[in-house]
Each structure stands twice: as structure tokens, then as C-alpha cells.
Design an enzyme around this catalytic site. Sequence first.
Site, PDB file in Angstrom:
ATOM      1  N   PHE A   1      35.484  38.755  32.059  1.00  0.00           N
ATOM      2  CA  PHE A   1      34.778  37.841  32.960  1.00  0.00           C
ATOM      3  C   PHE A   1      33.587  38.486  33.635  1.00  0.00           C
ATOM      4  O   PHE A   1      32.648  37.796  34.028  1.00  0.00           O
ATOM      5  CB  PHE A   1      35.746  37.310  34.041  1.00  0.00           C
ATOM      6  CG  PHE A   1      36.082  38.299  35.120  1.00  0.00           C
ATOM      7  CD1 PHE A   1      35.239  38.495  36.208  1.00  0.00           C
ATOM      8  CD2 PHE A   1      37.244  39.056  35.058  1.00  0.00           C
ATOM      9  CE1 PHE A   1      35.545  39.416  37.203  1.00  0.00           C
ATOM     10  CE2 PHE A   1      37.562  39.971  36.039  1.00  0.00           C
ATOM     11  CZ  PHE A   1      36.712  40.158  37.118  1.00  0.00           C
TER      12      PHE A   1
ATOM     13  N   LYS B   1      36.178  35.446  21.845  1.00  0.00           N
ATOM     14  CA  LYS B   1      37.091  34.844  22.818  1.00  0.00           C
ATOM     15  C   LYS B   1      36.613  35.306  24.187  1.00  0.00           C
ATOM     16  O   LYS B   1      36.921  36.408  24.631  1.00  0.00           O
ATOM     17  CB  LYS B   1      38.530  35.282  22.543  1.00  0.00           C
ATOM     18  CG  LYS B   1      39.572  34.545  23.412  1.00  0.00           C
ATOM     19  CD  LYS B   1      39.763  35.239  24.725  1.00  0.00           C
ATOM     20  CE  LYS B   1      40.670  34.471  25.657  1.00  0.00           C
ATOM     21  NZ  LYS B   1      40.518  34.832  27.074  1.00  0.00           N
TER      22      LYS B   1
ATOM     23  N   GLU C   1      38.314  32.994  30.110  1.00  0.00           N
ATOM     24  CA  GLU C   1      38.465  31.589  30.493  1.00  0.00           C
ATOM     25  C   GLU C   1      37.960  31.330  31.900  1.00  0.00           C
ATOM     26  O   GLU C   1      37.845  30.173  32.322  1.00  0.00           O
ATOM     27  CB  GLU C   1      39.926  31.170  30.368  1.00  0.00           C
ATOM     28  CG  GLU C   1      40.915  31.874  31.285  1.00  0.00           C
ATOM     29  CD  GLU C   1      41.423  33.202  30.737  1.00  0.00           C
ATOM     30  OE1 GLU C   1      42.514  33.634  31.177  1.00  0.00           O
ATOM     31  OE2 GLU C   1      40.740  33.821  29.891  1.00  0.00           O
ATOM     32  N   ARG C   2      37.618  32.413  32.646  1.00  0.00           N
ATOM     33  CA  ARG C   2      37.117  32.240  34.009  1.00  0.00           C
ATOM     34  C   ARG C   2      35.663  31.781  34.040  1.00  0.00           C
ATOM     35  O   ARG C   2      35.249  31.053  34.945  1.00  0.00           O
ATOM     36  CB  ARG C   2      37.235  33.560  34.782  1.00  0.00           C
ATOM     37  CG  ARG C   2      38.622  34.150  34.850  1.00  0.00           C
ATOM     38  CD  ARG C   2      39.580  33.264  35.589  1.00  0.00           C
ATOM     39  NE  ARG C   2      40.901  33.878  35.720  1.00  0.00           N
ATOM     40  CZ  ARG C   2      41.990  33.219  36.069  1.00  0.00           C
ATOM     41  NH1 ARG C   2      41.929  31.924  36.321  1.00  0.00           N
ATOM     42  NH2 ARG C   2      43.150  33.840  36.157  1.00  0.00           N
TER      43      ARG C   2
ATOM     44  N   SER D   1      41.082  44.985  31.044  1.00  0.00           N
ATOM     45  CA  SER D   1      41.973  45.873  31.784  1.00  0.00           C
ATOM     46  C   SER D   1      42.732  46.793  30.841  1.00  0.00           C
ATOM     47  O   SER D   1      42.915  46.491  29.655  1.00  0.00           O
ATOM     48  CB  SER D   1      42.952  45.051  32.616  1.00  0.00           C
ATOM     49  OG  SER D   1      43.836  44.326  31.761  1.00  0.00           O
TER      50      SER D   1
ATOM     51  N   CYS E   1      33.219  47.922  35.423  1.00  0.00           N
ATOM     52  CA  CYS E   1      34.021  49.059  34.969  1.00  0.00           C
ATOM     53  C   CYS E   1      33.289  50.378  35.179  1.00  0.00           C
ATOM     54  O   CYS E   1      33.897  51.449  35.071  1.00  0.00           O
ATOM     55  CB  CYS E   1      34.398  48.899  33.499  1.00  0.00           C
ATOM     56  SG  CYS E   1      33.017  49.052  32.351  1.00  0.00           S
TER      57      CYS E   1
ATOM     58  N   GLU F   1      42.699  51.022  39.962  1.00  0.00           N
ATOM     59  CA  GLU F   1      41.381  50.385  39.842  1.00  0.00           C
ATOM     60  C   GLU F   1      41.405  49.112  40.691  1.00  0.00           C
ATOM     61  O   GLU F   1      42.054  48.124  40.330  1.00  0.00           O
ATOM     62  CB  GLU F   1      41.064  50.046  38.390  1.00  0.00           C
ATOM     63  CG  GLU F   1      39.685  49.412  38.234  1.00  0.00           C
ATOM     64  CD  GLU F   1      39.357  49.036  36.804  1.00  0.00           C
ATOM     65  OE1 GLU F   1      38.162  49.092  36.439  1.00  0.00           O
ATOM     66  OE2 GLU F   1      40.273  48.671  36.049  1.00  0.00           O
TER      67      GLU F   1
END
Length: 499
Positions: free
Chosen positions: A150, A174, A177-178, A227, A282, A384
Site C-alpha cells: 500500500f 496484485k 486492496e487499501r 511485511s 521501508c 518495525e
Amino acid sequence: MAEELFHWINGERVKGKSGRFGDVFNPATGEVIGQCPYASKEEVDAAVANAKEAFEIWSETPSVKRAQVMFKFREIMLREWDNLAEAMGKEHGKTLPDAKGELARGLEVVEFATGIPHLLKGENSQNVGGGIDITSIRMPVGVVGGITPFNFPVMIPLWMGVMAVACGNTYVNKPSERDPSSSLMLAEMWKEAGLPDGVWNVINGDKVVVDSLLHHPDVEAISFVGSTGVGEYVYQEGCKHNKRVQSFCGAKNHMVIMPDADMDNAADALVSAGFGSAGERCMAISVAVPVGKGTQEALIERLVPRIEKLSIGAYDDPNADVNPVITMQAKERIEGLITSGVEEGADLLVDGRGARLQGYENGYFVGASLFNNVTENMNIYKTEIFGPVLSVTTPQTYEDAVRMVNEHEYGNGVAIFTRDGESARHFQRNVDVGMVGVNVPIPVPLSFHTFGGSKRSKFGDTQMYGPESINFFTKLRTVSSRWPTGGIKDGVQLAFPSN
């Protein structure tokens, strides 16, 4: 009314058929602005089938013609610059300047890919023995699945997908979805650029889509960013199904500040790298490591007023410094981690909990937060946080600072601020981290180098974009050839061939 989104399969919009949808929110307001369809396994199968069929033609398309599509896409992306930034701002929440910075870093990879005819050149050795020539050629691998996060809804699909299709593969993205809208915009832009139908597809959804790509026999490669827990699963599951997999994961990036560093410059860099995009990067710096108590005091003196001046705001607020985080769940998690830091004994010098903005009372805002005297056993040091939280931990020696960096489970990015060349050279050669900055707080390489971490920040052997991406998105084929003449009479030779 919330807009119903779609999949992009074989060059056209396709309505979701599974009956499953997820809400897409505006993080600044908390309002539902979209309905994202969650694909079934059958819908994923349809996208992969179209991608496999398109591969037959695209893989045989000359690299020069593929480069021409890259050039055209670049023109369209520049034209749609503001629209892409607006879409990212509405669904992700990042400020418009931050969104446009993301676009610029994605565009760099498009520009690198325009040189694909040169990048795909193989090697040739003439007359290695007995009239034999050896040639290496790079072949596309087939259908590539890209699972993207996202926090960079345009940049990461471009980092993956551009190099995949430039090498002659077809791509099934893919997205998160956010915030899926900007990924769908990219797909429509590729069609306008002349990319054949089926070469670039977008399939929305959740774990059903991820597992369908991981298990599908016609998906040859998977590229993932997200993640560490999910990334490790993707890597292990993909490898179990005989796919090549690269998985780029979590981080806890340190910035070591030596006593001789320019403290004002270091403080500015920490605020920029720690709180840009609300820390949802990240490569964000989340741990400041001033060496020695004097360095710590000088740094804290400069950090506190800088951080207290940061303002929260919506994506289109020109005065906003810190945007909302992606979901209410993320806000609650971040604030919970701040609370745990206080409970563990760290000194909370700037508290961003409970941030509220007039007119945006339901937004997912977390203010910039600063901890001092954080220790290695604390959860806020080990975890994190992925939010606007900076921790300061103070070793007494340079050697102990390096040890802290190397003993942490993550190894994505790290920086050192110093005026001393010897320290900088030793640091870059002795830290077990994939990307190192020397007086550079966010050392993300440019597109003609390569991106990737170490330890539990990356699973797989290859890196993202740059020359090494060619190794991931192509398979090497070596051809040994001889064209006999009348003078060559080998006869039967049962010994293993040698020169």
C-alpha cells in the site's frame, strides 16, 4: 456514493464476480470512497490464462519495439502526473509533494527500461575448441506475478512490472486492496502506450489472490514487497511450488551519528527520513544512534523543536508535513506501540498520540513522536512500527553502534553521518545491511543500480530493478554450436568432452 472498482484483465476493465468486496477509505476523513473487488481463484486463473496467451506474442516481440512502448508510456505518465498523485493522495493519504516524489522514482525505472535492447545482450566466445562457438542468450521466463504494498502504489508496481515486461514477460499485479486505483490507472496507461492486451493485468483481492498466484502452475516467477511475515510465507510457498521468488520485506533502519557530524544537518536528515510519508516507508529511519552522551544531547536539543513544528494534514494541504496513516487499525497499532515504549521506560519527548485535526476528526492521524533513551530490549526498538515514531538509542562507542546495527534482525537500509572518511569507509564495509548511506539518510539507489536488503529484510538472491533485475526476469540459455566442414571427422568419442 463509493465507487465500485474493477480488475484489469486482457486489456479491459472486468467487474468483480466473486461477490466479495473491501472498503477503500480516504485516510484523512475516514470516509469510504471505493469498493475493491476481491477476486476468486477462478478470476485469477482467467487473468493468468490471458497473460500466458499474450506471452507467446510479446516474448517474440523485438526488444527494440518493446523499448518503443516504454518511451510512449513515459510520455503518458508525465501527462497523467497530477492525476496519479491525486489518486494516491486520496487512497493512501500521502501529501502531493510526497506522491510526486514517488512518481519520479518510478519513472526512473521506466527510463532505465528504454535501454532494454542493450541490457539483454548476451555473451559470445568464438572458436573455444574444435570449431565450437559458445553463445549465451537471455530468454523471458513467462508469466510473472507481482504482489505490491500500500505504501508505494505506483512506484513498486513500476519497479517490478516495467522490468518484467521489458524483458519479454507478461505481468499480473496484485496491488494492495487499501489503495488500488492508481495501479488500475497504470494498466490503462499501458494500453494507450501500445502494450498488447494481456501483457499487463491487475487482479485485486486478498490472500485468495496471493495463494492463487503462488500455486498456479503457469506463474513462473513472483516478486513481492511487504511485511516480513507475509514475505517469508510468499518466499517459502513460492519456492515450494518451483517458482523463482524475490521477497522484499520489513526494516528497522538505523542512522549512526558520529561526534564529528554536522548536527544541524543530521537533525534535518532524521526529521526528513523519519517522518516523511508518516514513516510508512521501508527505508524510513526509525532509530537514531548518536555515539556518546555529548552527541546525544546535541542531537536531542536540535530534534525536539524541529519535530514539534511538524503539522498533520490531508494530502492536498500545502502546509501538511505528516499525512494520516493508512487505516484506523494502523493508527491504533502505532499508538499502542508508543504506549508500550512509555511503559518499558523510554523517555517520550514528543507525543503524537491523540492527534486530531479540525474538519478531519475521523481521519487516521498520528502526530510525530520522539523517544529518547531507548534500549535494545524494548519492543519499540525491535519492532518495525511503520509510523511517525523516531527512537534515540545511545551507544558509547562506534564499535557498539556497528554491533547494534548488525545484531538487529532487519538489514534493509542504514546511514552514518560523519566528516571522517576512515569511519565512513569502515562502516560501509562492515555493516550487514543491503543499502548504506554516508551522509545520505535514505540511500535508495537510482534505477541503474539496484535495490535490496539483507537478513530478514529480504528473501531470495536477486535484487529489485537495475541490472540485477535482468537476472531475475530472464533465464540464461547457453548454446554451444559447431558447423562441421569436410575437414572435421570426430568419430565416436565416449570420454567426457573436453577442449
